[in-house]
Write a protein that holds these residues in place. Structure first.
Motif, PDB file in Angstrom:
ATOM      1  N   TYR A   9       2.201  79.977  10.486  1.00 27.62           N
ATOM      2  CA  TYR A   9       3.257  78.934  11.123  1.00 27.62           C
ATOM      3  C   TYR A   9       2.300  77.854  11.680  1.00 27.62           C
ATOM      4  O   TYR A   9       2.513  76.643  11.536  1.00 27.62           O
ATOM      5  N   GLY A 220       9.553  71.768  12.989  1.00 28.09           N
ATOM      6  CA  GLY A 220       8.975  73.167  12.674  1.00 28.09           C
ATOM      7  C   GLY A 220      10.015  74.293  12.300  1.00 28.09           C
ATOM      8  O   GLY A 220       9.566  75.538  12.083  1.00 28.09           O
ATOM      9  N   CYS A 224       9.141  78.586   9.443  1.00 31.74           N
ATOM     10  CA  CYS A 224       9.897  80.033   8.846  1.00 31.74           C
ATOM     11  C   CYS A 224      10.965  80.093   7.838  1.00 31.74           C
ATOM     12  O   CYS A 224      10.838  80.748   6.982  1.00 31.74           O
ATOM     13  N   PRO A 237       8.973  87.307  15.055  1.00 31.63           N
ATOM     14  CA  PRO A 237       9.757  87.848  16.197  1.00 31.63           C
ATOM     15  C   PRO A 237      10.736  86.700  16.848  1.00 31.63           C
ATOM     16  O   PRO A 237      10.668  85.692  16.275  1.00 31.63           O
ATOM     17  N   VAL A 240       9.752  83.809  19.899  1.00 38.20           N
ATOM     18  CA  VAL A 240       8.380  83.484  19.970  1.00 38.20           C
ATOM     19  C   VAL A 240       7.763  82.987  21.254  1.00 38.20           C
ATOM     20  O   VAL A 240       6.873  83.182  21.556  1.00 38.20           O
ATOM     21  N   PRO A 272      16.344  84.892   8.412  1.00 39.21           N
ATOM     22  CA  PRO A 272      17.408  84.939   7.675  1.00 39.21           C
ATOM     23  C   PRO A 272      17.448  83.618   6.657  1.00 39.21           C
ATOM     24  O   PRO A 272      17.002  82.527   7.049  1.00 39.21           O
ATOM     25  N   LEU A 274      19.097  80.454   5.162  1.00 31.94           N
ATOM     26  CA  LEU A 274      20.236  79.548   5.697  1.00 31.94           C
ATOM     27  C   LEU A 274      21.075  78.986   4.622  1.00 31.94           C
ATOM     28  O   LEU A 274      22.113  78.552   4.829  1.00 31.94           O
ATOM     29  N   VAL A 277      25.119  78.672   5.538  1.00 31.56           N
ATOM     30  CA  VAL A 277      25.217  79.388   6.750  1.00 31.56           C
ATOM     31  C   VAL A 277      26.503  79.033   7.433  1.00 31.56           C
ATOM     32  O   VAL A 277      26.974  79.856   8.266  1.00 31.56           O
ATOM     33  N   VAL A 295      23.521  77.924  17.909  1.00 35.93           N
ATOM     34  CA  VAL A 295      22.360  78.840  17.352  1.00 35.93           C
ATOM     35  C   VAL A 295      21.137  77.941  17.205  1.00 35.93           C
ATOM     36  O   VAL A 295      19.985  78.112  17.481  1.00 35.93           O
ATOM     37  N   VAL A 296      21.363  76.705  16.952  1.00 36.36           N
ATOM     38  CA  VAL A 296      20.317  75.597  16.391  1.00 36.36           C
ATOM     39  C   VAL A 296      19.439  75.323  17.893  1.00 36.36           C
ATOM     40  O   VAL A 296      18.326  75.509  17.891  1.00 36.36           O
ATOM     41  N   MET A 299      17.501  78.378  18.807  1.00 33.06           N
ATOM     42  CA  MET A 299      16.253  78.631  17.980  1.00 33.06           C
ATOM     43  C   MET A 299      15.317  77.495  18.695  1.00 33.06           C
ATOM     44  O   MET A 299      14.018  78.032  18.531  1.00 33.06           O
ATOM     45  N   LEU A 308      16.101  70.885  22.386  1.00 36.82           N
ATOM     46  CA  LEU A 308      16.595  69.790  21.356  1.00 36.82           C
ATOM     47  C   LEU A 308      17.492  68.836  21.760  1.00 36.82           C
ATOM     48  O   LEU A 308      18.457  69.405  22.475  1.00 36.82           O
ATOM     49  N   LEU A 320      22.385  71.793   7.623  1.00 38.24           N
ATOM     50  CA  LEU A 320      22.525  72.979   7.204  1.00 38.24           C
ATOM     51  C   LEU A 320      23.964  73.003   6.715  1.00 38.24           C
ATOM     52  O   LEU A 320      24.021  73.918   5.712  1.00 38.24           O
TER      53      LEU A 320
HETATM   54  C1  HEC Z   1       9.108  81.371  14.382  1.00 44.95           C
HETATM   55  C2  HEC Z   1       9.990  81.577  13.100  1.00 44.95           C
HETATM   56  C3  HEC Z   1      11.307  80.688  13.235  1.00 44.95           C
HETATM   57  C4  HEC Z   1      11.256  79.348  13.443  1.00 44.95           C
HETATM   58  C5  HEC Z   1      10.345  78.488  13.949  1.00 44.95           C
HETATM   59  C6  HEC Z   1      13.038  79.209  13.577  1.00 44.95           C
HETATM   60  N1  HEC Z   1      13.663  80.155  13.156  1.00 44.95           N
HETATM   61 FE1  HEC Z   1      15.728  80.217  12.888  1.00 44.95          FE
HETATM   62  N2  HEC Z   1      15.410  82.457  12.798  1.00 44.95           N
HETATM   63  C7  HEC Z   1      14.055  83.138  12.759  1.00 44.95           C
HETATM   64  C8  HEC Z   1      14.462  84.434  12.913  1.00 44.95           C
HETATM   65  C9  HEC Z   1      13.540  85.569  13.014  1.00 44.95           C
HETATM   66  C10 HEC Z   1      15.999  84.501  13.045  1.00 44.95           C
HETATM   67  C11 HEC Z   1      16.985  85.654  13.251  1.00 44.95           C
HETATM   68  C12 HEC Z   1      16.924  86.097  14.741  1.00 44.95           C
HETATM   69  C13 HEC Z   1      17.832  87.440  14.755  1.00 44.95           C
HETATM   70  O1  HEC Z   1      18.976  87.442  14.530  1.00 44.95           O
HETATM   71  O2  HEC Z   1      17.046  88.421  14.987  1.00 44.95           O
HETATM   72  C14 HEC Z   1      16.483  83.193  12.946  1.00 44.95           C
HETATM   73  C15 HEC Z   1      17.738  82.857  12.923  1.00 44.95           C
HETATM   74  C16 HEC Z   1      18.194  81.809  12.623  1.00 44.95           C
HETATM   75  C17 HEC Z   1      19.650  81.089  12.295  1.00 44.95           C
HETATM   76  C18 HEC Z   1      20.787  82.182  12.361  1.00 44.95           C
HETATM   77  C19 HEC Z   1      21.194  82.544  10.919  1.00 44.95           C
HETATM   78  C20 HEC Z   1      22.171  83.819  10.985  1.00 44.95           C
HETATM   79  O3  HEC Z   1      22.546  83.766   9.616  1.00 44.95           O
HETATM   80  O4  HEC Z   1      22.457  84.654  11.665  1.00 44.95           O
HETATM   81  C21 HEC Z   1      19.852  79.653  12.203  1.00 44.95           C
HETATM   82  C22 HEC Z   1      21.088  79.123  11.809  1.00 44.95           C
HETATM   83  C23 HEC Z   1      18.515  79.136  12.449  1.00 44.95           C
HETATM   84  N3  HEC Z   1      17.699  80.472  12.499  1.00 44.95           N
HETATM   85  C24 HEC Z   1      17.921  77.772  12.313  1.00 44.95           C
HETATM   86  C25 HEC Z   1      16.920  77.578  12.656  1.00 44.95           C
HETATM   87  C26 HEC Z   1      16.674  76.075  13.121  1.00 44.95           C
HETATM   88  C27 HEC Z   1      17.647  75.037  13.000  1.00 44.95           C
HETATM   89  C28 HEC Z   1      15.179  76.167  13.657  1.00 44.95           C
HETATM   90  C29 HEC Z   1      14.466  74.918  14.372  1.00 44.95           C
HETATM   91  C30 HEC Z   1      15.247  74.179  15.157  1.00 44.95           C
HETATM   92  C31 HEC Z   1      14.615  77.560  13.537  1.00 44.95           C
HETATM   93  N4  HEC Z   1      15.738  78.323  13.040  1.00 44.95           N
HETATM   94  C32 HEC Z   1      13.427  77.745  13.706  1.00 44.95           C
HETATM   95  C33 HEC Z   1      12.961  82.407  12.615  1.00 44.95           C
HETATM   96  C34 HEC Z   1      12.740  81.108  12.961  1.00 44.95           C
END
Ligand code: HEC
Ligand code: HEC
Length: 347
Positions: A9, A220, A224, A237, A240, A272, A274, A277, A295-296, A299, A308, A320
Motif C-alpha cells: 500500500y 490511493g 487496493c 482491513p 484502515v 472486492p 469494482l 459495481v 460508499v465512495v 471508503m 472527499l 466507476l
Molecule cells: C486499504 C484498501 C482500500 C482502499 C485504499 C480503498 N478500498 Fe474500497 N474496499 C476495500 C475493502 C476491503 C472493501 C470491502 C469492505 C467490506 O465490505 O468489508 C472495499 C469496498 C469498496 C466498495 C464496495 C464494493 C462492493 O461491491 O461492496 C467500493 C465501491 C469501493 N471500495 C471503492 C473505493 C474507492 C472509490 C476508494 C478510494 C476513495 C477505495 N475503495 C479505497 C479496500 C480498499
C-alpha cells in the motif's frame, strides 16, 4: 499479511505521488500500469479444461434447483445472471427462508479474483461451488444427497459421462464443482468503456470520467482496487484509518480472522472487484449501503483518512460506472426431466 499489505500500500502510494509530483500528465500510462482490460476470451482453468459438453453441463447445474433440498433454490437464485450476477438484497434468502450473514457478491468476473468469498476461504471456483449446495442456510443439501439427486435424473448421468469421458465414476461432487467452475469462467464482462480506454481509445472516457480515474489513482483507491478486476487481488482491513460504524461493519463478523485465526486478520476482507459495481447494490460485505456516492465517501474516510469533496465523489462514481462491461448472453438451459424414481423435494 499485515506487514505485506501495508508495505504494498505504502509503496504504491509513493509511486503514484512521485509520478504526480513530477508533473507527469499521462493518465493512460498510469492507468495501464495499474489495471488491465478483461480478456475477450474466457480464461482457462488449471487442470480443468473447458469442453463444450462441460460448459453446457455447468450451465445446467448453475440453473438447477434440484441441487437444493427444497428443489427451489439454484445458484442463479442468489447470483442472477441478468441482474449483475448478484441478488440485489443486503443478505440472501436461502433454505427455509433463512438469511445468511453476508451480501452475495457477483459471480461475474469472479474467476479473476485471488480467492472466493468475502474472506477468501475457498481457493477457487471449483472449491467454492461445493460450499452453497451443502450449506444448511443456502441450498440445504449434502454432498451425498446432491450426487444421489443427480444420479436419479437420467439426463444428468448422460451429461456427466459426456463431460468427463475418461472417468469411471463421472457423476461425483468434485465434478459438479468442476463443471460449474468452467461455466462460471465464461461469465466475464469485456469491452467496458474503461477497457476500451486501457486498449488505447482515449475517447472511451469523458472528461468527467477521466477526472474520476485520476482521483481514483491519485487519492490511493487503486492501491487496493487494481488489476484486471479493479480489486479482487488482495485482502485489507475494512477501516484502515477510521473504523466505519457498526452499520457498515457489524462487530460480530470478524472477516478473515475466522479463516486464519490470526488477530491481525480481524475485520480484514477481500478487496472486492469494482467491475460492474453500478449493477450490484447494495454494497459492502454487510450489504448495508445502497448509494454508491455514500460508499465512495465512506471508503475515503475509512481506508484513506480523507474527507472527499462531494464533486470528487461524483467524479469517482462517474469513473466507476465506466467499469460496466458487456453482460454475458446466456441461453437458459433445458434441464433434464425427473423420472418416477428421482428423489423428491424435502417437504
Ligand atoms: C486499504 C484498501 C482500500 C482502499 C485504499 C480503498 N478500498 Fe474500497 N474496499 C476495500 C475493502 C476491503 C472493501 C470491502 C469492505 C467490506 O465490505 O468489508 C472495499 C469496498 C469498496 C466498495 C464496495 C464494493 C462492493 O461491491 O461492496 C467500493 C465501491 C469501493 N471500495 C471503492 C473505493 C474507492 C472509490 C476508494 C478510494 C476513495 C477505495 N475503495 C479505497 C479496500 C480498499
Ligand atoms: C442462498 C443464496 C446463495 C446461493 C443459493 C448460492 N450463493 Fe454463492 N454466495 C452467496 C453469498 C451470501 C456469498 C458470500 C458468502 C461469504 O463470503 O461468506 C456467495 C459467494 C459466492 C461466490 C464468491 C464470489 C467472490 O467474488 O468471492 C461465488 C463464486 C458463488 N457464490 C457461486 C455460487 C454457486 C456456483 C452457487 C450454486 C452452486 C451459489 N453460489 C449458490 C449466496 C448464495
Amino acid at each position: 499479511m499485515g506487514i505485506g499489505w501495508n508495505f504494498r500500500y505504502a509503496a504504491l502510494g509513493f509511486c503514484l505521488l512521485t509520478s504526480m509530483a513530477m508533473g507527469q500528465d499521462n493518465l493512460l500510462d498510469d492507468a495501464k500500469s495499474l489495471f488491465s482490460p478483461i480478456p475477450k476470451d474466457p480464461p482457462v482453468l488449471n487442470s480443468n479444461p473447458a469442453t463444450a459438453e462441460k460448459v453446457e453441463l455447468g450451465k445446467m447445474l448453475f440453473f438447477e434447483p434440484r441441487l437444493s433440498e427444497s428443489h427451489n433454490i439454484s445458484c442463479n437464485t442468489c447470483h442472477q445472471i441478468g441482474f449483475g450476477g448478484a441478488d440485489g438484497r443486503p443478505t440472501s434468502i436461502g433454505h427455509n427462508w433463512q438469511h445468511g450473514g453476508r451480501n452475495a457478491p457477483t459471480v461475474l468476473n469472479s474467476v479473476f479474483n485471488i480467492a472466493q468469498f468475502w474472506d477468501g476461504r475457498a481457493a477457487d471456483l471449483m472449491e467454492q461451488a461445493g460450499g452453497p449446495i451443502a450449506n444448511p442456510i443456502e441450498m440445504g443439501s449434502t454432498p451425498a444427497r446432491a450426487v444421489d439427486q443427480l444420479k436419479g435424473i437420467p439426463g444428468y448421468v448422460d451429461a456427466f459421462r459426456k463431460a468427463f469421458p475418461e472417468e469411471i465414476d463421472p457423476l461425483s461432487y468434485n465434478n459438479i464443482g468442476k463443471a460449474i467452475a468452467v461455466f462460471e469462467a465464461t461469465l466475464t464482462t469485456p469491452n467496458a468503456p474503461f477497457d476500451r480506454y486501457l486498449e488505447g481509445d482515449e475517447k472511451a472516457l469523458t472528461v468527467e470520467e477521466k477526472k474520476g480515474l485520476a482521483l481514483f489513482m491519485g487519492k490511493g483507491c487503486a492501491s487496493c482496487h487494481s488489476g484486471v478486476n479493479v480489486g479482487g487481488g488482495m485482502y485489507a482491513p475494512f477501516g484502515v484509518v477510521e473504523k466505519p460504524g457498526g452499520d457498515f461493519l457489524p462487530p460480530a463478523d470478524e472477516g478473515r480472522k475466522r479463516v486464519t485465526g490470526e488477530l491481525q486478520d480481524q475485520y480484514v476482507f477481500k478487496v472486492p472487484s469494482l467491475r460492474n459495481v453500478e449493477l450490484t447494490a447494495p454494497y459492502f460485505h454487510s450489504g448495508r449501503a445502497w448509494d454508491l456516492d455514500e460508499v465512495v465517501a465512506a471508503m475515503g474516510t475509512a481506508q484513506l483518512g480523507t474527507r472527499l469533496a462531494p464533486e470528487d465523489v461524483s467524479s469517482i462514481v462517474a469513473f466507476l460506472r465506466t467499469l460496466t462491461g458487456e453482460q454475458p448472453q446466456v441461453t437458459y438451459p433445458a434441464l433434464p426431466p425427473s423420472v418416477a424414481t428421482t428423489p423428491r423435494p424435502a417437504p
